[in-house]
Design an enzyme around this catalytic site. Structure first.
Site, PDB file in Angstrom:
ATOM      1  N   ASP A   9      11.555  -3.211  -2.447  1.00  0.00           N
ATOM      2  CA  ASP A   9      11.131  -2.053  -1.648  1.00  0.00           C
ATOM      3  C   ASP A   9       9.844  -1.492  -2.256  1.00  0.00           C
ATOM      4  O   ASP A   9       9.838  -1.045  -3.403  1.00  0.00           O
ATOM      5  CB  ASP A   9      12.243  -1.000  -1.654  1.00  0.00           C
ATOM      6  CG  ASP A   9      11.970   0.150  -0.698  1.00  0.00           C
ATOM      7  OD1 ASP A   9      10.941   0.107   0.004  1.00  0.00           O
ATOM      8  OD2 ASP A   9      12.770   1.095  -0.667  1.00  0.00           O
ATOM      9  N   ASP A 105       7.792  -2.853   4.652  1.00  0.00           N
ATOM     10  CA  ASP A 105       7.648  -2.746   3.193  1.00  0.00           C
ATOM     11  C   ASP A 105       8.933  -3.078   2.437  1.00  0.00           C
ATOM     12  O   ASP A 105       9.049  -2.778   1.250  1.00  0.00           O
ATOM     13  CB  ASP A 105       7.163  -1.350   2.809  1.00  0.00           C
ATOM     14  CG  ASP A 105       8.143  -0.254   3.197  1.00  0.00           C
ATOM     15  OD1 ASP A 105       9.004  -0.512   4.059  1.00  0.00           O
ATOM     16  OD2 ASP A 105       8.046   0.861   2.649  1.00  0.00           O
ATOM     17  N   GLU A 106       9.899  -3.705   3.101  1.00  0.00           N
ATOM     18  CA  GLU A 106      11.150  -4.077   2.437  1.00  0.00           C
ATOM     19  C   GLU A 106      11.547  -5.498   2.819  1.00  0.00           C
ATOM     20  O   GLU A 106      11.383  -5.899   3.972  1.00  0.00           O
ATOM     21  CB  GLU A 106      12.299  -3.145   2.854  1.00  0.00           C
ATOM     22  CG  GLU A 106      12.104  -1.691   2.549  1.00  0.00           C
ATOM     23  CD  GLU A 106      13.277  -0.866   3.062  1.00  0.00           C
ATOM     24  OE1 GLU A 106      14.434  -1.164   2.674  1.00  0.00           O
ATOM     25  OE2 GLU A 106      13.045   0.064   3.852  1.00  0.00           O
TER      26      GLU A 106
END
EC number: 2.7.7.7
Length: 406
Positions: A9, A105-106
């Protein structure tokens, strides 16, 4: 076989990417937000220093400035975030092909088959953090566990720039004392229902009767029981097998309400250009166009149109959108927001059943050459290097650089 799952993350992703171009602000509280003058005044992301002031995502800019008068505001550039997301996932794939993006973004990684090459799950996590930091200048936090849910919760445990291992031996010590609201997939409404039955912590949830949880929450109750007890067995998908894009759209709230066809054409031209360029970037075409219209009272209508042949050309998407608006909207009524979406997508290389008219008409081929030339110019000189004449110096808040966000 025991699995080793990582959840990676990025830390303050949007703000961190923007700060790469503003190193002078690295020690300042910074937030990424829309332009308040364009009625986009919402906090989209914040850095760690801004977070210390209690600034939260989705609050208004004036609320954030009230908490932190010295807050520095930066505009969003979503195309940058997309580019960095691709680079980050490329780094992940050096360690395993089992990479499943969860958001921009993960990502989850299954590194079970990579342990003999790179070491333990924690060692791989630390290598990933160092690689991303060295190559891209960004930090991430990683959760390491035996399932996806605990890995996800681990990545939130030690932010920023940390690695947390949640194992079969320690998950009860780490996770069970937490407030049940911290359980993945437990929102405020669900937490309230659980609290009213005496379930305050994740441990309480894990020790509850599954039948009672199912009666209270339906299927979600049984799922949460399994998650709290570490019984998640869902696989991590290969990066190459991730779900294909189903639609490509772009929308904006205007600086002032659109009034009449002239305003509408300016807005639709810019939005269609962005949608078409993305389609070409993804090597896809659309069989349909959808338009969402929001009025000043926030009422929304949604209409769509099927095309006779798939397209990734701005002029064809624009033409279809104008036809939709003309047939479904009273042009004298103001428009606060427009969204144009390409739907029913296919790979651009798939064979098309062209009519005799299409085969005899060279104008479409010429249009595609022109728009791909525009793509090349923008790639070399920036998105503002070339645009449509009617969009230049508009007063509705359309900026071609900002408009090319996703």
């Amino acid at each position: 076989m025991d699995r080793t799952i990582l959840h990676c993350d990025m830390d303050g992703f949007y703000a961190s990417v923007e700060l790469l171009d503003h190193p002078e602000l690295k020690d300042s509280p910074v937030a990424v937000c829309g332009n308040p003058e364009n009625r986009h005044g919402i906090i989209l992301a914040k850095n760690a220093r801004a977070k210390k002031y209690g600034i939260t995502t989705a609050e208004t800019v004036w609320q954030a400035k009230k908490k932190c008068p010295d807050l520095r505001l930066l505009p969003p550039h979503h195309y940058k975030y997309k580019e960095f997301s691709l680079k980050i996932n490329d780094i992940y794939q050096r360690f395993t092909d089992m990479v499943e993006p969860f958001s921009i973004d993960e990502s989850w990684l299954d590194v079970s088959a990579s342990l003999k090459l790179f070491g333990t799950g924690k060692e791989i996590a630390d290598m990933l953090r160092e690689t991303v930091k060295t190559e891209l200048g960004l930090t991430l936090s990683v959760g390491v566990s035996f399932n996806k849910i605990f890995a996800k919760m681990g990545s939130d445990y030690n932010k920023p720039d940390g690695t947390t291992v949640i194992s079969c031996d320690n998950y009860k010590d780490i996770l069970w004392p937490m407030n049940v609201r911290k359980m993945f997939f437990v929102g405020e409404a669900t937490a309230d229902k659980l609290n009213k039955t005496g379930i305050k912590t994740i441990g309480d949830l894990a020790r509850s009767d599954r039948t009672l949880l199912t009666a209270l929450l339906g299927k979600q109750g049984g799922m949460l029981y399994e998650y709290a007890n570490g019984l998640d067995s869902s696989p991590v998908c290969r990066y190459s097998e991730r779900e294909k894009i189903k639609s490509v759209g772009n929308g904006t709230t205007f600086r002032r309400n659109l009034q009449g066809m002239d305003d509408i054409k300016v807005a639709v031209t810019a939005l269609s250009d962005t949608v078409a360029s993305r389609l070409r970037k993804y090597q896809m075409k659309a069989f349909g166009v959808k338009v969402d219209i929001k009025d000043p009272e926030f009422k929304i209508i949604s209409r769509q149109k099927q095309l006779s042949a798939p397209t990734n050309l701005a002029e064809e998407i624009c033409r279809a959108a104008i036809e939709i608006i003309s047939s479904s909207w009273r042009l004298r009524d103001p428009i606060r927001m427009l969204t144009i979406t390409a739907i029913n997508l296919c790979d651009e290389n798939e064979s098309e059943q062209l009519s005799l008219f299409d085969l005899a008409d060279n104008s479409r081929e010429e249009s595609e050459k022109v728009e791909r030339t525009i793509d090349n110019i923008r790639a070399k000189f920036g998105d503002k290097a070339i645009t449509f004449g009617r969009v230049i110096n508009n007063d509705i808040g359309i900026d071609m650089d900002d408009n090319r966000t996703e």
